[in-house]
Motif scaffolding. Sequence first.
Motif, mmCIF file in Angstrom:
data_model
loop_
_atom_site.group_PDB
_atom_site.id
_atom_site.type_symbol
_atom_site.label_atom_id
_atom_site.label_comp_id
_atom_site.label_asym_id
_atom_site.label_seq_id
_atom_site.Cartn_x
_atom_site.Cartn_y
_atom_site.Cartn_z
ATOM 1 N N LEU A 1 4.073 -8.446 4.034
ATOM 2 C CA LEU A 1 2.716 -8.688 3.540
ATOM 3 C C LEU A 1 2.773 -9.416 2.201
ATOM 4 O O LEU A 1 3.509 -9.014 1.293
ATOM 5 C CB LEU A 1 1.985 -7.349 3.377
ATOM 6 C CG LEU A 1 0.570 -7.413 2.828
ATOM 7 C CD1 LEU A 1 -0.358 -8.105 3.832
ATOM 8 C CD2 LEU A 1 0.060 -6.011 2.527
ATOM 9 N N LYS B 1 -0.826 -0.867 2.245
ATOM 10 C CA LYS B 1 0.472 -1.550 2.188
ATOM 11 C C LYS B 1 1.530 -0.765 2.950
ATOM 12 O O LYS B 1 2.347 -1.329 3.680
ATOM 13 C CB LYS B 1 0.901 -1.730 0.728
ATOM 14 C CG LYS B 1 0.128 -2.788 -0.038
ATOM 15 C CD LYS B 1 0.664 -2.877 -1.458
ATOM 16 C CE LYS B 1 -0.026 -3.972 -2.255
ATOM 17 N NZ LYS B 1 0.480 -4.039 -3.646
ATOM 18 N N VAL C 1 1.155 -1.212 6.637
ATOM 19 C CA VAL C 1 1.732 -2.472 7.124
ATOM 20 C C VAL C 1 3.238 -2.332 7.301
ATOM 21 O O VAL C 1 3.810 -2.772 8.316
ATOM 22 C CB VAL C 1 1.396 -3.625 6.158
ATOM 23 C CG1 VAL C 1 2.129 -4.900 6.576
ATOM 24 C CG2 VAL C 1 -0.102 -3.881 6.128
ATOM 25 N N THR D 1 -2.680 -5.199 8.524
ATOM 26 C CA THR D 1 -2.702 -6.307 7.562
ATOM 27 C C THR D 1 -4.129 -6.615 7.102
ATOM 28 O O THR D 1 -4.392 -6.814 5.914
ATOM 29 C CB THR D 1 -2.075 -7.559 8.190
ATOM 30 O OG1 THR D 1 -0.732 -7.260 8.594
ATOM 31 C CG2 THR D 1 -2.050 -8.705 7.196
#
Length: 482
Positions: free
Chosen positions: A27, A315, A318, A378
């Motif tokens: 990411l 985060k 992901v 995402t």
Amino acid sequence: MNKRIYQYALGACLLTGAVACTTQKELQLPERISASVTTAPAADTISLASFDRIFQDRYLKNLVDSALQNNYDLLAASRRISAAQANLMMARNAWLPSVNLSLTAGVDHFADYTMTGVGNFDTNKSPNINDDQRVSDPTPEYFAGIRSSWEIDLWGKLKQQRHATMARFLATSEARRLLTTQIVAGITGLYYELLAMDNELVIIHRNIKLQEAAVATVHIQKDAGRATELAVQQFTAQLLSTQALEFGVKQEIASIENQLNALMGRLPQHIERSAVSDLVDTANLPPAVPSGIPANLLLHRPDIQRAELELSATKADVKAARAAFLPGLTITPYAGFNAFKAGLLFKSPASIAWGALGSVTAPIFNKKQLKAQYNISTANAYTAFYEYQQAIVNGYQEVATALNKVENQHQAFSLKSKEVLVLQQAVSTANILFTTGYANYLEVITAQKSVLEAELALVNTRKGVYQGLVSLYRSLGGSGAR
């Protein structure tokens, strides 16, 4: 052991093909907004975030304490924190193996043309077994022992899920702190609005007495032939208009009291509060606020903290979604007593059985689902990032607006106080001139109307000073709140 596990996983990855082991790119979020601003003396502004330093009214503090104990929204928020804590406990222990006590019993009839059926037939004919070892048909199956399953976290998927759950747990705590700040600010704002209504009621009563005296005077003037019936009607109409204002203010007082009681989780009742103070007395006003916004203080606002924690959680989501594309290793051992006759189940050590199975699985045909989950994670991460950025922008805007409001209301109060004093003197002057024949009744009515409007405006300006401080307290996140 760990080295061997990784070797097995790598071998499984090669066996299942390079396609099965591909994952998604990391990411990459845009840059964050800079948090640098010009600041005033930090200690002065930080002290503003402490409720006890801003608002000294003991009745107000009692109301706040009652709300923090009895407000139903806060009680519900506490339960949500408990639920988040339970989720955190689950995530923290997800890497541990599951161990279950297993008691199973079953029966099978094997066909004659199967490996097991033929094998059982041959076994019963063997001279190497005793009567206990002969297999009956149908064949029972008994097991008493433990079974376990352990997913080895090779790529950190469980670790990232644990990080996400921890961040969301902390975000739930920040949400409760945000709600606490909003409730404290709401009660404080309503309390000072209630005091303003009390002030308005006192002003109206005082003006009613002045206007009643003016009506009595104009009646005397009329009887003496120095005033007309029109003057009497104008003074009387003004008195009736002012008397009508009283009931509107009383309705506002009842409405505000009911709102305060609702925030404290109780039925409507009288709200204890401070007595009305001198309207133009500046000693009771809070001191002026230095300008400037310490960035480190602003970033501790609960909404910004919550947005940052949610960003951290997304985060981690992901990263967990990326790890789902890689092979997984699961070990399933068992140990216990196993027999095909109930009477032989606990005949140790002959009935003791154990085993272990290690399996490496890699996604091949369900990669579209994994890709969809990765895309969802995402998108959520980008959403959380933009919400975090917007929370920072909103924080600066709210603090700057609150600082300006406090400063401007202070200046307006000073000027409005002088205006009220001048108009109060003007009413006395108009009454004297009217009784001596140097002013007409319209000038007296105008003076009385002007002073009433100015005094009510001064009440609103005074209320604006406190509301500005309430807004500043809320915008700074209520740090140090009770």
